[in-house]
Write a protein that holds these residues in place. Structure first.
Motif, PDB file in Angstrom:
ATOM      1  N   GLU A  58     -48.032 -39.241 -30.771  1.00  0.00           N
ATOM      2  CA  GLU A  58     -47.732 -38.549 -29.510  1.00  0.00           C
ATOM      3  C   GLU A  58     -48.938 -37.794 -28.971  1.00  0.00           C
ATOM      4  O   GLU A  58     -49.171 -37.760 -27.766  1.00  0.00           O
ATOM      5  CB  GLU A  58     -46.556 -37.592 -29.698  1.00  0.00           C
ATOM      6  CG  GLU A  58     -45.227 -38.285 -29.848  1.00  0.00           C
ATOM      7  CD  GLU A  58     -44.067 -37.315 -29.944  1.00  0.00           C
ATOM      8  OE1 GLU A  58     -44.215 -36.130 -29.571  1.00  0.00           O
ATOM      9  OE2 GLU A  58     -42.985 -37.756 -30.399  1.00  0.00           O
ATOM     10  N   LEU A  59     -49.722 -37.160 -29.866  1.00  0.00           N
ATOM     11  CA  LEU A  59     -50.865 -36.348 -29.451  1.00  0.00           C
ATOM     12  C   LEU A  59     -52.169 -37.146 -29.400  1.00  0.00           C
ATOM     13  O   LEU A  59     -53.218 -36.587 -29.090  1.00  0.00           O
ATOM     14  CB  LEU A  59     -51.020 -35.148 -30.383  1.00  0.00           C
ATOM     15  CG  LEU A  59     -49.835 -34.173 -30.431  1.00  0.00           C
ATOM     16  CD1 LEU A  59     -50.088 -33.067 -31.443  1.00  0.00           C
ATOM     17  CD2 LEU A  59     -49.556 -33.592 -29.057  1.00  0.00           C
ATOM     18  N   LYS A  60     -52.081 -38.437 -29.745  1.00  0.00           N
ATOM     19  CA  LYS A  60     -53.250 -39.315 -29.740  1.00  0.00           C
ATOM     20  C   LYS A  60     -54.371 -38.778 -30.636  1.00  0.00           C
ATOM     21  O   LYS A  60     -55.535 -38.685 -30.235  1.00  0.00           O
ATOM     22  CB  LYS A  60     -53.733 -39.562 -28.316  1.00  0.00           C
ATOM     23  CG  LYS A  60     -52.707 -40.289 -27.461  1.00  0.00           C
ATOM     24  CD  LYS A  60     -53.199 -40.482 -26.050  1.00  0.00           C
ATOM     25  CE  LYS A  60     -52.280 -41.243 -25.155  1.00  0.00           C
ATOM     26  NZ  LYS A  60     -50.885 -41.088 -25.229  1.00  0.00           N
ATOM     27  N   ILE A  61     -53.982 -38.415 -31.861  1.00  0.00           N
ATOM     28  CA  ILE A  61     -54.923 -37.923 -32.868  1.00  0.00           C
ATOM     29  C   ILE A  61     -54.897 -38.901 -34.034  1.00  0.00           C
ATOM     30  O   ILE A  61     -53.825 -39.220 -34.555  1.00  0.00           O
ATOM     31  CB  ILE A  61     -54.532 -36.508 -33.354  1.00  0.00           C
ATOM     32  CG1 ILE A  61     -54.589 -35.507 -32.195  1.00  0.00           C
ATOM     33  CG2 ILE A  61     -55.427 -36.061 -34.505  1.00  0.00           C
ATOM     34  CD1 ILE A  61     -54.049 -34.127 -32.545  1.00  0.00           C
ATOM     35  N   ALA A  62     -56.068 -39.363 -34.426  1.00  0.00           N
ATOM     36  CA  ALA A  62     -56.146 -40.294 -35.555  1.00  0.00           C
ATOM     37  C   ALA A  62     -56.022 -39.523 -36.874  1.00  0.00           C
ATOM     38  O   ALA A  62     -56.692 -38.516 -37.077  1.00  0.00           O
ATOM     39  CB  ALA A  62     -57.470 -41.051 -35.519  1.00  0.00           C
ATOM     40  N   VAL A  63     -55.131 -40.000 -37.733  1.00  0.00           N
ATOM     41  CA  VAL A  63     -54.904 -39.378 -39.044  1.00  0.00           C
ATOM     42  C   VAL A  63     -55.312 -40.372 -40.118  1.00  0.00           C
ATOM     43  O   VAL A  63     -54.944 -41.545 -40.073  1.00  0.00           O
ATOM     44  CB  VAL A  63     -53.410 -38.984 -39.213  1.00  0.00           C
ATOM     45  CG1 VAL A  63     -53.132 -38.476 -40.604  1.00  0.00           C
ATOM     46  CG2 VAL A  63     -53.020 -37.942 -38.179  1.00  0.00           C
ATOM     47  N   ALA A  64     -56.066 -39.900 -41.089  1.00  0.00           N
ATOM     48  CA  ALA A  64     -56.540 -40.754 -42.177  1.00  0.00           C
ATOM     49  C   ALA A  64     -55.366 -41.293 -42.997  1.00  0.00           C
ATOM     50  O   ALA A  64     -54.334 -40.631 -43.128  1.00  0.00           O
ATOM     51  CB  ALA A  64     -57.486 -39.970 -43.082  1.00  0.00           C
ATOM     52  N   GLU A  65     -55.539 -42.482 -43.555  1.00  0.00           N
ATOM     53  CA  GLU A  65     -54.503 -43.099 -44.394  1.00  0.00           C
ATOM     54  C   GLU A  65     -54.150 -42.231 -45.593  1.00  0.00           C
ATOM     55  O   GLU A  65     -53.028 -42.247 -46.061  1.00  0.00           O
ATOM     56  CB  GLU A  65     -54.964 -44.476 -44.883  1.00  0.00           C
ATOM     57  CG  GLU A  65     -54.780 -45.566 -43.859  1.00  0.00           C
ATOM     58  CD  GLU A  65     -53.323 -45.801 -43.513  1.00  0.00           C
ATOM     59  OE1 GLU A  65     -52.482 -45.906 -44.422  1.00  0.00           O
ATOM     60  OE2 GLU A  65     -53.028 -45.892 -42.308  1.00  0.00           O
ATOM     61  N   ASP A  66     -55.134 -41.485 -46.120  1.00  0.00           N
ATOM     62  CA  ASP A  66     -54.874 -40.681 -47.316  1.00  0.00           C
ATOM     63  C   ASP A  66     -54.390 -39.264 -47.004  1.00  0.00           C
ATOM     64  O   ASP A  66     -54.322 -38.416 -47.891  1.00  0.00           O
ATOM     65  CB  ASP A  66     -56.096 -40.644 -48.232  1.00  0.00           C
ATOM     66  CG  ASP A  66     -57.309 -39.970 -47.594  1.00  0.00           C
ATOM     67  OD1 ASP A  66     -57.285 -39.721 -46.366  1.00  0.00           O
ATOM     68  OD2 ASP A  66     -58.277 -39.706 -48.320  1.00  0.00           O
ATOM     69  N   ALA A  67     -54.027 -39.008 -45.754  1.00  0.00           N
ATOM     70  CA  ALA A  67     -53.416 -37.712 -45.425  1.00  0.00           C
ATOM     71  C   ALA A  67     -52.192 -37.536 -46.325  1.00  0.00           C
ATOM     72  O   ALA A  67     -51.508 -38.500 -46.645  1.00  0.00           O
ATOM     73  CB  ALA A  67     -53.012 -37.674 -43.958  1.00  0.00           C
ATOM     74  N   ASN A  68     -51.955 -36.313 -46.752  1.00  0.00           N
ATOM     75  CA  ASN A  68     -50.823 -36.105 -47.664  1.00  0.00           C
ATOM     76  C   ASN A  68     -50.218 -34.722 -47.487  1.00  0.00           C
ATOM     77  O   ASN A  68     -50.844 -33.816 -46.950  1.00  0.00           O
ATOM     78  CB  ASN A  68     -51.236 -36.345 -49.123  1.00  0.00           C
ATOM     79  CG  ASN A  68     -52.305 -35.391 -49.581  1.00  0.00           C
ATOM     80  OD1 ASN A  68     -52.020 -34.272 -49.969  1.00  0.00           O
ATOM     81  ND2 ASN A  68     -53.564 -35.826 -49.518  1.00  0.00           N
ATOM     82  N   VAL A  69     -48.968 -34.620 -47.949  1.00  0.00           N
ATOM     83  CA  VAL A  69     -48.224 -33.373 -47.899  1.00  0.00           C
ATOM     84  C   VAL A  69     -47.667 -33.108 -49.286  1.00  0.00           C
ATOM     85  O   VAL A  69     -47.080 -33.996 -49.902  1.00  0.00           O
ATOM     86  CB  VAL A  69     -47.057 -33.444 -46.883  1.00  0.00           C
ATOM     87  CG1 VAL A  69     -46.207 -32.174 -46.927  1.00  0.00           C
ATOM     88  CG2 VAL A  69     -47.583 -33.694 -45.480  1.00  0.00           C
ATOM     89  N   THR A  70     -47.862 -31.898 -49.770  1.00  0.00           N
ATOM     90  CA  THR A  70     -47.277 -31.466 -51.036  1.00  0.00           C
ATOM     91  C   THR A  70     -46.269 -30.365 -50.724  1.00  0.00           C
ATOM     92  O   THR A  70     -46.607 -29.396 -50.046  1.00  0.00           O
ATOM     93  CB  THR A  70     -48.360 -30.925 -51.998  1.00  0.00           C
ATOM     94  OG1 THR A  70     -49.312 -31.960 -52.237  1.00  0.00           O
ATOM     95  CG2 THR A  70     -47.745 -30.471 -53.304  1.00  0.00           C
ATOM     96  N   ALA A  71     -45.051 -30.539 -51.191  1.00  0.00           N
ATOM     97  CA  ALA A  71     -44.011 -29.530 -50.986  1.00  0.00           C
ATOM     98  C   ALA A  71     -43.806 -28.764 -52.282  1.00  0.00           C
ATOM     99  O   ALA A  71     -43.733 -29.360 -53.359  1.00  0.00           O
ATOM    100  CB  ALA A  71     -42.707 -30.179 -50.552  1.00  0.00           C
ATOM    101  N   ALA A  72     -43.730 -27.453 -52.165  1.00  0.00           N
ATOM    102  CA  ALA A  72     -43.422 -26.588 -53.300  1.00  0.00           C
ATOM    103  C   ALA A  72     -42.072 -25.935 -53.029  1.00  0.00           C
ATOM    104  O   ALA A  72     -41.875 -25.334 -51.971  1.00  0.00           O
ATOM    105  CB  ALA A  72     -44.501 -25.520 -53.475  1.00  0.00           C
ATOM    106  N   VAL A  73     -41.151 -26.084 -53.959  1.00  0.00           N
ATOM    107  CA  VAL A  73     -39.816 -25.513 -53.813  1.00  0.00           C
ATOM    108  C   VAL A  73     -39.553 -24.607 -54.998  1.00  0.00           C
ATOM    109  O   VAL A  73     -39.764 -25.003 -56.150  1.00  0.00           O
ATOM    110  CB  VAL A  73     -38.737 -26.618 -53.733  1.00  0.00           C
ATOM    111  CG1 VAL A  73     -37.347 -26.020 -53.711  1.00  0.00           C
ATOM    112  CG2 VAL A  73     -38.964 -27.492 -52.504  1.00  0.00           C
TER     113      VAL A  73
END
Length: 140
Positions: free
Chosen positions: A68-83
């Motif tokens: 939507e924002l036309k921003i390129a994101v690397a394939e190795d982008a990642n998210v870590t969730a801590a609960v």
């Protein structure tokens, strides 16, 4: 309301049992962590399952926001969730504390912040939690 996807997961035996999805794609043995008074063990727990689900969902929201924002994101982008299960002195009821660590290496910091903010709006998990659970999101 138009339901786009629906599933069902059944829990048997609580924190020391198992959970399984109606389609058989998910079946996970559960063990109560020692920190919560359990024996520990090889099974997973609801907090791990929630963290996995939120991290995956938020990463998909980041990718949608990037389009939507036309921003390129690397394939190795990642998210870590801590609960975490927490309990305050003021309120003895148990509560959840959730944190997301977002790794968007290589992105301009302003673009990364805009992307994370937009993903937080798009993510159905973030929306569901917004009123009840404080979610802290940090860029790494």
């Amino acid at each position: 309301m138009n339901i786009l996807y629906s599933t069902q997961v059944t829990a048997v035996g609580g924190r020391d049992g198992w959970v399984g999805s109606i389609d058989g794609a998910l079946k996970v043995n559960l063990s109560t962590p020692k920190a919560l008074g359990g024996r520990g063990g090889a099974g997973s727990n609801p907090e791990q399952l929630f963290a996995a689900a939120y991290a995956a969902c938020f990463l998909d929201a980041l990718r949608a926001a990037a389009v939507e924002l036309k921003i390129a994101v690397a394939e190795d982008a990642n998210v870590t969730a801590a609960v975490a299960i927490v309990q305050s002195r003021e309120d003895p009821k148990l509560a959840l504390r959730v944190g997301l660590s977002v790794d968007l290496a290589g992105l301009d910091p302003d673009e990364a912040r805009a992307l994370v903010a937009h993903a937080d709006v798009l993510s159905p998990y973030s929306r569901a939690l917004r009123e009840v659970v404080e979610v802290r999101i940090q860029l790494t």
